[in-house]
Design a protein around this motif. Structure first.
Motif, mmCIF file in Angstrom:
data_model
loop_
_atom_site.group_PDB
_atom_site.id
_atom_site.type_symbol
_atom_site.label_atom_id
_atom_site.label_comp_id
_atom_site.label_asym_id
_atom_site.label_seq_id
_atom_site.Cartn_x
_atom_site.Cartn_y
_atom_site.Cartn_z
ATOM 1 N N ILE A 3 4.571 -25.886 -22.121
ATOM 2 C CA ILE A 3 3.121 -25.741 -22.218
ATOM 3 C C ILE A 3 2.528 -27.138 -22.263
ATOM 4 N N ALA A 4 1.471 -27.375 -21.482
ATOM 5 C CA ALA A 4 0.795 -28.676 -21.479
ATOM 6 C C ALA A 4 -0.582 -28.533 -22.118
ATOM 7 N N LEU A 5 -0.891 -29.398 -23.076
ATOM 8 C CA LEU A 5 -2.214 -29.466 -23.677
ATOM 9 C C LEU A 5 -2.822 -30.812 -23.302
ATOM 10 N N GLN A 6 -3.777 -30.781 -22.392
ATOM 11 C CA GLN A 6 -4.411 -32.020 -21.933
ATOM 12 C C GLN A 6 -5.657 -32.289 -22.773
ATOM 13 N N VAL A 7 -5.610 -33.364 -23.549
ATOM 14 C CA VAL A 7 -6.740 -33.742 -24.400
ATOM 15 C C VAL A 7 -7.672 -34.648 -23.586
ATOM 16 N N TYR A 8 -8.958 -34.309 -23.587
ATOM 17 C CA TYR A 8 -9.910 -35.108 -22.807
ATOM 18 C C TYR A 8 -11.183 -35.343 -23.617
ATOM 19 N N ASP A 9 -11.923 -36.354 -23.220
ATOM 20 C CA ASP A 9 -13.201 -36.650 -23.850
ATOM 21 C C ASP A 9 -14.324 -36.169 -22.934
#
Length: 311
Positions: free
Chosen positions: A224-230
């Motif tokens: 599972i990929a959790l892409q954190v972005y602003d």
């Protein structure tokens, strides 16, 4: 923006997220609309079966478990028996590079990633599985072997908090731009097969090698990929000034100027979309988590849970 948990996290804060993880699960039957529901190419496998022993066939045994080679060798029907795995290992891969030390609203990406890592670790622990992980920054990769133990969760989250609190605007960016790939390569060497792997990162610097490693990881594991972005990557404010920091270099940009606003906005939004597209090509379930909202509520929404659905 100096409040605890917005720029930096503490071990106590990460440990306290246990109660917020109790109503979340990667492995439970997901409602329709969840990223993990349906016939997704990388649907989570759950626990598997371990080979137990060979024994003589008995009436009522499943014929699919006949071992033809052993049967031919002995001249009598032989079946393979299996036992369900009592638990399985999970690796929480947490990015704390300098690219994560940024936030325009509410929290820094590094702090949100730390919270997500803690939530994932507690979710795995409550599912009865073994918790381990890799925590990496621009200089090093810390490895924690999976074990079903509250102390092991604490050891993992301690490394996360340690690397998180080492981040500083005065730190130089690493000359090695392949640290993400090196962390995934280490994960591949550690994981083997039948692991649950949760990768929490902004995926800065991701490229074709990253894609290849993600595919290799997902071939025999649940990833599972959790892409954190602003949010700044989605829409720049129309006026004001933006302070951009890279190590010891700081530049203040007047973003109301068209020749600054348009190129910067195109760059940030394009970079985010490029990485998201790359991750989707890997066939790994992707959850996008913003720094502007609470990590726990976003994770609940991404998993398709409704507030109060499981108490």
């Amino acid at each position: 923006m100096n409040d605890e948990g917005l720029v930096y996290v503490s071990l106590a804060q990460l440990m306290a997220l246990e109660f917020k993880a109790r109503d979340l699960s990667f492995l439970a039957r997901q409602p329709q609309g969840s990223i993990l529901a349906g016939n997704h190419a990388s649907r989570l496998r759950g626990r598997g079966l371990n080979f137990d022993e060979l024994r003589r066939y008995q009436p009522g045994d499943d014929l699919r478990h006949l071992d033809w080679r052993a049967s031919l060798r002995t001249g009598k029907p032989v079946v393979r028996t299996f036992t369900e795995e009592r638990d399985r290992p999970a690796l929480i891969v947490v990015d704390q590079r300098m690219s994560m030390f940024f936030g325009s609203q509410r929290s820094f990406k590094s702090a949100v990633a730390a919270e997500l890592a803690a939530l994932a670790a507690w979710m795995v622990f409550h599912a009865g599985d073994r918790v381990g992980g890799l925590v990496f920054n621009d200089q090093r990769i810390d490895s924690i072997a999976p074990l079903r133990s509250r102390k092991r969760v604490e050891a993992l989250l301690s490394r996360v908090a340690e690397q998180n609190r080492a981040l500083n605007a005065g730190n130089r960016d690493a000359e090695d731009e392949d640290q993400l790939d090196k962390a995934l390569q280490r994960c591949l060497a550690v994981a083997g097969h039948d692991h649950l792997i949760c990768i929490v990162s902004d995926f800065a610097g991701a490229g074709e090698r990253t894609l290849q490693l993600m595919r290799q990881l997902s071939a025999h594991n649940d990833v599972i990929a959790l892409q954190v972005y602003d949010p700044l990557a989605l829409k720049l404010p129309s006026n004001g000034r933006l302070l951009v920091t890279q190590g010891e270099l700081q530049v203040e940009l007047a973003i109301e100027k068209r020749n600054v606003h348009q190129p910067l906005g195109d760059f940030l939004s394009g970079r985010l979309k490029d990485v998201a597209t790359l991750l989707r090509r890997s066939q790994v379930p992707l959850m996008m988590i913003s720094t502007a909202e609470e990590a726990h509520e976003q994770l609940r929404a991404e998993l398709g849970k409704k507030a109060g659905a499981r108490r």
